[in-house]
Design an enzyme around this catalytic site. Structure first.
Site, PDB file in Angstrom:
ATOM      1  N   LYS A 176       0.911  -1.109  -0.180  1.00  0.00           N
ATOM      2  CA  LYS A 176       0.003  -0.143  -0.009  1.00  0.00           C
ATOM      3  C   LYS A 176       1.040   1.167  -0.017  1.00  0.00           C
ATOM      4  O   LYS A 176       0.783   2.316  -0.834  1.00  0.00           O
ATOM      5  CB  LYS A 176      -0.905   0.088   1.144  1.00  0.00           C
ATOM      6  CG  LYS A 176      -1.577   1.354   1.612  1.00  0.00           C
ATOM      7  CD  LYS A 176      -2.404   1.275   2.888  1.00  0.00           C
ATOM      8  CE  LYS A 176      -1.942   1.548   3.998  1.00  0.00           C
ATOM      9  NZ  LYS A 176      -1.395   2.789   4.198  1.00  0.00           N
ATOM     10  N   ASN A 177       2.008   1.277   0.859  1.00  0.00           N
ATOM     11  CA  ASN A 177       2.748   2.466   0.980  1.00  0.00           C
ATOM     12  C   ASN A 177       3.638   2.646  -0.015  1.00  0.00           C
ATOM     13  O   ASN A 177       4.491   3.664  -0.069  1.00  0.00           O
ATOM     14  CB  ASN A 177       3.418   2.430   2.340  1.00  0.00           C
ATOM     15  CG  ASN A 177       2.448   2.561   3.534  1.00  0.00           C
ATOM     16  OD1 ASN A 177       1.053   2.712   3.364  1.00  0.00           O
ATOM     17  ND2 ASN A 177       2.735   2.388   4.963  1.00  0.00           N
ATOM     18  N   ARG A 185      -4.357  10.425   4.345  1.00  0.00           N
ATOM     19  CA  ARG A 185      -3.311  11.145   4.520  1.00  0.00           C
ATOM     20  C   ARG A 185      -2.423  11.368   3.203  1.00  0.00           C
ATOM     21  O   ARG A 185      -1.867  12.385   2.909  1.00  0.00           O
ATOM     22  CB  ARG A 185      -2.638  11.193   5.729  1.00  0.00           C
ATOM     23  CG  ARG A 185      -1.212  11.890   5.947  1.00  0.00           C
ATOM     24  CD  ARG A 185      -0.484  11.381   7.351  1.00  0.00           C
ATOM     25  NE  ARG A 185       0.929  11.921   7.157  1.00  0.00           N
ATOM     26  CZ  ARG A 185       1.165  13.214   7.375  1.00  0.00           C
ATOM     27  NH1 ARG A 185       0.166  13.942   7.757  1.00  0.00           N
ATOM     28  NH2 ARG A 185       2.460  13.735   7.255  1.00  0.00           N
ATOM     29  N   CYS A 237      -4.951  12.356  13.191  1.00  0.00           N
ATOM     30  CA  CYS A 237      -5.637  11.075  13.088  1.00  0.00           C
ATOM     31  C   CYS A 237      -5.389  10.386  14.346  1.00  0.00           C
ATOM     32  O   CYS A 237      -4.562  10.883  14.954  1.00  0.00           O
ATOM     33  CB  CYS A 237      -4.972  10.135  11.935  1.00  0.00           C
ATOM     34  SG  CYS A 237      -3.499   9.898  12.010  1.00  0.00           S
ATOM     35  N   ARG A 245       0.273  14.469  12.896  1.00  0.00           N
ATOM     36  CA  ARG A 245       0.953  14.437  11.699  1.00  0.00           C
ATOM     37  C   ARG A 245       0.835  15.695  10.818  1.00  0.00           C
ATOM     38  O   ARG A 245       0.183  15.733   9.889  1.00  0.00           O
ATOM     39  CB  ARG A 245       0.093  13.343  11.129  1.00  0.00           C
ATOM     40  CG  ARG A 245       0.449  12.115  11.965  1.00  0.00           C
ATOM     41  CD  ARG A 245      -0.291  10.847  11.392  1.00  0.00           C
ATOM     42  NE  ARG A 245       0.423  10.214  10.252  1.00  0.00           N
ATOM     43  CZ  ARG A 245      -0.075   9.173   9.570  1.00  0.00           C
ATOM     44  NH1 ARG A 245      -1.224   8.790   9.544  1.00  0.00           N
ATOM     45  NH2 ARG A 245       0.598   8.672   8.677  1.00  0.00           N
ATOM     46  N   SER A 299      11.341  11.976   7.056  1.00  0.00           N
ATOM     47  CA  SER A 299      10.126  11.761   7.026  1.00  0.00           C
ATOM     48  C   SER A 299       9.797  10.953   5.821  1.00  0.00           C
ATOM     49  O   SER A 299      10.302  11.419   4.489  1.00  0.00           O
ATOM     50  CB  SER A 299       9.043  12.977   6.905  1.00  0.00           C
ATOM     51  OG  SER A 299       8.193  12.900   6.075  1.00  0.00           O
ATOM     52  N   VAL A 300       9.071   9.879   5.947  1.00  0.00           N
ATOM     53  CA  VAL A 300       8.632   9.129   4.614  1.00  0.00           C
ATOM     54  C   VAL A 300       7.991  10.156   3.542  1.00  0.00           C
ATOM     55  O   VAL A 300       8.336  10.159   2.492  1.00  0.00           O
ATOM     56  CB  VAL A 300       7.889   7.983   4.902  1.00  0.00           C
ATOM     57  CG1 VAL A 300       7.562   7.074   3.574  1.00  0.00           C
ATOM     58  CG2 VAL A 300       8.715   6.953   5.754  1.00  0.00           C
ATOM     59  N   ASP A 350       5.153   0.462  12.180  1.00  0.00           N
ATOM     60  CA  ASP A 350       3.738   0.011  11.675  1.00  0.00           C
ATOM     61  C   ASP A 350       3.785  -1.503  12.079  1.00  0.00           C
ATOM     62  O   ASP A 350       2.800  -2.180  11.810  1.00  0.00           O
ATOM     63  CB  ASP A 350       3.785  -0.055  10.068  1.00  0.00           C
ATOM     64  CG  ASP A 350       3.518   1.297   9.727  1.00  0.00           C
ATOM     65  OD1 ASP A 350       3.898   1.323   8.391  1.00  0.00           O
ATOM     66  OD2 ASP A 350       3.102   2.437  10.492  1.00  0.00           O
ATOM     67  N   ILE A 391       8.357   7.236  16.750  1.00  0.00           N
ATOM     68  CA  ILE A 391       7.900   7.857  15.425  1.00  0.00           C
ATOM     69  C   ILE A 391       6.808   8.685  15.932  1.00  0.00           C
ATOM     70  O   ILE A 391       6.564   9.624  15.254  1.00  0.00           O
ATOM     71  CB  ILE A 391       7.587   6.816  14.263  1.00  0.00           C
ATOM     72  CG1 ILE A 391       9.079   5.844  14.214  1.00  0.00           C
ATOM     73  CG2 ILE A 391       7.429   7.381  13.055  1.00  0.00           C
ATOM     74  CD1 ILE A 391      10.210   6.727  13.591  1.00  0.00           C
ATOM     75  N   ARG A 394      -8.516  -0.657   5.077  1.00  0.00           N
ATOM     76  CA  ARG A 394      -7.638   0.181   4.534  1.00  0.00           C
ATOM     77  C   ARG A 394      -6.179  -0.366   4.206  1.00  0.00           C
ATOM     78  O   ARG A 394      -5.495   0.044   3.432  1.00  0.00           O
ATOM     79  CB  ARG A 394      -7.019   1.593   5.564  1.00  0.00           C
ATOM     80  CG  ARG A 394      -8.490   2.653   5.717  1.00  0.00           C
ATOM     81  CD  ARG A 394      -8.163   3.606   6.551  1.00  0.00           C
ATOM     82  NE  ARG A 394      -6.900   4.308   5.665  1.00  0.00           N
ATOM     83  CZ  ARG A 394      -6.219   5.270   6.257  1.00  0.00           C
ATOM     84  NH1 ARG A 394      -6.383   5.565   7.442  1.00  0.00           N
ATOM     85  NH2 ARG A 394      -5.076   5.847   5.433  1.00  0.00           N
TER      86      ARG A 394
HETATM   87  C1  EPZ Z   1       4.228   6.801   6.115  1.00  0.00           C
HETATM   88  O1  EPZ Z   1       3.428   7.632   6.802  1.00  0.00           O
HETATM   89  C2  EPZ Z   1       3.351   5.692   6.240  1.00  0.00           C
HETATM   90  N1  EPZ Z   1       2.204   6.032   5.379  1.00  0.00           N
HETATM   91  C3  EPZ Z   1       3.080   5.355   7.667  1.00  0.00           C
HETATM   92  O2  EPZ Z   1       2.136   4.211   7.501  1.00  0.00           O
HETATM   93  C4  EPZ Z   1       4.147   4.977   8.442  1.00  0.00           C
HETATM   94  O3  EPZ Z   1       3.714   4.661   9.874  1.00  0.00           O
HETATM   95  C5  EPZ Z   1       5.115   6.059   8.426  1.00  0.00           C
HETATM   96  O4  EPZ Z   1       5.457   6.401   7.270  1.00  0.00           O
HETATM   97  C6  EPZ Z   1       6.436   5.960   9.300  1.00  0.00           C
HETATM   98  O5  EPZ Z   1       7.072   4.751   8.390  1.00  0.00           O
HETATM   99  C7  EPZ Z   1       2.350   5.861   4.087  1.00  0.00           C
HETATM  100  O6  EPZ Z   1       3.454   5.613   3.414  1.00  0.00           O
HETATM  101  C8  EPZ Z   1       1.116   6.186   3.233  1.00  0.00           C
HETATM  102  P1  EPZ Z   1       6.384  10.285   8.254  1.00  0.00           P
HETATM  103  P2  EPZ Z   1       3.906   9.240   6.945  1.00  0.00           P
HETATM  104  O7  EPZ Z   1       6.076  11.608   7.350  1.00  0.00           O
HETATM  105  O8  EPZ Z   1       4.752   9.716   5.794  1.00  0.00           O
HETATM  106  C9  EPZ Z   1       6.269  13.624  11.748  1.00  0.00           C
HETATM  107  C10 EPZ Z   1       0.357   2.821   7.576  1.00  0.00           C
HETATM  108  O9  EPZ Z   1      -0.081   2.081   8.761  1.00  0.00           O
HETATM  109  N2  EPZ Z   1       6.191  14.473  10.770  1.00  0.00           N
HETATM  110  O10 EPZ Z   1       7.499   9.542   8.248  1.00  0.00           O
HETATM  111  O11 EPZ Z   1       2.976  10.154   7.236  1.00  0.00           O
HETATM  112  C11 EPZ Z   1       4.846  12.692  11.944  1.00  0.00           C
HETATM  113  O12 EPZ Z   1       3.906  13.438  12.601  1.00  0.00           O
HETATM  114  C12 EPZ Z   1       0.708   4.295   7.847  1.00  0.00           C
HETATM  115  O13 EPZ Z   1       0.373   2.309   6.485  1.00  0.00           O
HETATM  116  C13 EPZ Z   1       6.215  15.791  10.910  1.00  0.00           C
HETATM  117  O14 EPZ Z   1       6.225  16.214  12.133  1.00  0.00           O
HETATM  118  O15 EPZ Z   1       5.192   9.475   7.771  1.00  0.00           O
HETATM  119  C14 EPZ Z   1       5.411  11.468  12.672  1.00  0.00           C
HETATM  120  O16 EPZ Z   1       5.453  11.744  13.761  1.00  0.00           O
HETATM  121  C15 EPZ Z   1       0.497   4.610   9.213  1.00  0.00           C
HETATM  122  N3  EPZ Z   1       6.157  16.799   9.866  1.00  0.00           N
HETATM  123  C16 EPZ Z   1       6.728  11.148  11.986  1.00  0.00           C
HETATM  124  O17 EPZ Z   1       7.337  12.414  11.454  1.00  0.00           O
HETATM  125  C17 EPZ Z   1       6.073  16.409   8.604  1.00  0.00           C
HETATM  126  O18 EPZ Z   1       6.116  17.096   7.638  1.00  0.00           O
HETATM  127  C18 EPZ Z   1       6.921  10.232  10.984  1.00  0.00           C
HETATM  128  O19 EPZ Z   1       5.932  10.601   9.922  1.00  0.00           O
HETATM  129  C19 EPZ Z   1       6.209  14.983   8.181  1.00  0.00           C
HETATM  130  C20 EPZ Z   1       5.797  14.057   9.568  1.00  0.00           C
END
Ligand code: EPZ
Length: 430
Positions: A35-36, A105, A129, A134, A176-177, A318, A340, A410
């Site tokens: 999915k991701n 998101r 969420c 986030r 951040s991913v 995850d 995270i 989802r």
């Molecule tokens: C991706 O979310 C995944 N979703 C998430 O999977 C996964 O948990 C996450 O990466 C971490 O591996 C998808 O790929 C669609 P991040 P993402 O940006 O990109 C903070 C699932 O179950 N942050 O790496 O949203 C954020 O709040 C989902 O499939 C900021 O502060 O994750 C979080 O605490 C859940 N500012 C941390 O960084 C930003 O601009 C990691 O977020 C961006 C993120």
């Protein structure tokens, strides 16, 4: 028509799973597409006037929502099962409304490609969420470095580019991913070179880069969190098979260890699950890795361990909830530190209702071992939390009822069918 749609949607929300415990689990499962990885790669089609053909797209609610979002922008999407053809030659730049962004998101990922192609974009702020606020500040910081300007108008982010995005040297404050993907999808059409430092290194990022390079991009990922990109103007048609879903694979590996059954998880890339496999082996699980197969064999007994979640290649957040369910069955206590997300322990009270004994102090969960799950009514909260409840219910005495399974849909294709074919008695009630 709208009333019926609304009523159908309301009913959907009431779906629940009835799971009988002491489940059997036998045979093997072949893991579908990630999915991701699929979500950002579908969005990347916005960059191109030519058709992007994709295979191994999973059948999930988020994929349906993403298709809907892209169609709102004029994308032509043909799909049969897991094969998609996306053509974004004729795209009308409009807004990504709160309703769709709130539900998914990953919608924010259209920001980079729209800015790169049209020089402007307007999307609703995603809002929080269940697992945290986030924000998207890291996304916006990076896109600004490429020449975009943003302002927030009543809950919408409005992005504008004076003439063209210009490559730059960007250092992310956190790997951040989503931000890495958004910035990458803007930089591939920017003028000149971009370097992204402290980039996320999740395998899904490499899959996105691989697919973009097939479209004509010039992306080079080093193994030290540095991504080098040279912008191009034209993208050609491309064909890409989505990588296997390492989180779904990890979920089934943990399920087999919890049920202590001989089981085979196929169509996986074990190198993407190193952190999970080494943690399970440290607990004493009996796991044999072949090329694209992870074999689980019964183990004598499992002992508690300490883990903490971190960006790839560390232990994936995850799989944190699923690991917590397993740790409740091990001998001796365990600890999980969640680094995270700031609120990713929503499954703890629900697992405790099923018989776990878990205490949370700030960002650490303390899990008592040697617990016996007992069937109960529980409530799913986010995608991965809900699957940890399914795992516990499979091991429980008696029957469990899991509400709000739309969270599950989802990320897991019809889990009652997938699991049902492998032994457990699990049914969905409307
Ligand atoms: C991706 O979310 C995944 N979703 C998430 O999977 C996964 O948990 C996450 O990466 C971490 O591996 C998808 O790929 C669609 P991040 P993402 O940006 O990109 C903070 C699932 O179950 N942050 O790496 O949203 C954020 O709040 C989902 O499939 C900021 O502060 O994750 C979080 O605490 C859940 N500012 C941390 O960084 C930003 O601009 C990691 O977020 C961006 C993120």
């Amino acid at each position: 028509q709208i009333f019926l749609k609304e009523r159908k949607h309301q009913k959907k929300i009431m779906d629940k799973l009835i799971i009988r415990g002491n489940a059997d689990l036998k045979g093997e499962i072949s893991i579908k597409g990630s999915k991701n990885s699929a979500l950002p790669i579908m969005v990347s089609a916005l960059l191109s006037e030519n058709t992007l053909k994709l295979q191994n797209i999973p059948k999930l609610v988020d994929i349906k929502n993403m298709s809907q979002l892209l169609r709102n922008y004029g994308a032509i999407i043909k799909s049969n099962g897991s094969n998609f053809e996306i053509n974004c030659k004729k795209i009308v730049n409009r807004n990504a409304d709160y309703d769709i962004v709130r539900k998914m998101r990953a919608s924010v990922l259209i920001l980079g490609p729209l800015l790169a192609r049209f020089g402007k974009a307007k999307i609703s702020l995603p809002g929080g969420c269940a697992i945290g606020t986030r924000p998207i500040d890291i996304h916006l910081e990076g896109l600004k470095k490429l020449g975009a300007n943003f302002n927030v108008e009543n809950g919408y982010v409005v992005g504008k580019v004076n003439n063209q995005l210009i490559g730059n040297h960007i250092k992310l404050s956190f790997p951040s991913v989503g931000a890495t993907e958004n910035i990458m999808m803007a930089a591939v059409r920017a003028k000149g070179k971009t370097i992204i430092e402290n980039a996320a290194m999740e395998p899904e990022i490499a899959d996105l880069a691989y697919s973009l390079n097939k479209m004509g991009s010039k992306i080079n990922i080093t193994n030290k969190g540095i991504i080098k990109i040279t912008g191009v103007e034209k993208f050609n048609k491309a064909n890409h098979k989505i990588m296997s879903d390492r989180i779904v694979a990890g979920t089934f590996v943990i399920a087999a260890v919890m049920l202590n059954k001989k089981f085979k998880v196929k169509e996986v890339e074990p190198q993407n699950l190193k952190a999970l496999i080494s943690s399970l082996k440290e607990m004493g699980a009996n796991i044999k890795v072949e090329k694209n197969i992870i074999n689980i064999l019964p183990s004598i007994n499992l002992k508690g361990i300490k883990i903490q979640t971190s960006p790839y290649p560390g232990f994936p957040t995850d799989l944190q909830a699923q690991m917590m369910a397993l740790m409740s069955l091990a001998k001796g206590s365990s600890q999980i530190k969640e680094n995270i997300f700031e609120n990713r322990f929503m499954h703890v009270p629900e697992l405790n209702r099923l018989g776990a004994k878990i205490k949370v102090k700030k960002d650490v969960a303390y899990i008592s071992g040697s617990r016996h799950f007992k069937g109960a009514q529980v409530m799913a909260s986010d995608l991965r939390a809900s699957v940890s409840l399914v795992l516990a219910a499979l091991c429980a005495e008696g029957e469990s009822e899991i509400n709000r399974v739309y969270h599950l849909d989802r990320g897991y294709e019809k889990i009652e069918n997938t699991l049902g074919k492998l032994g457990p008695s699990i049914k969905r009630e409307k």
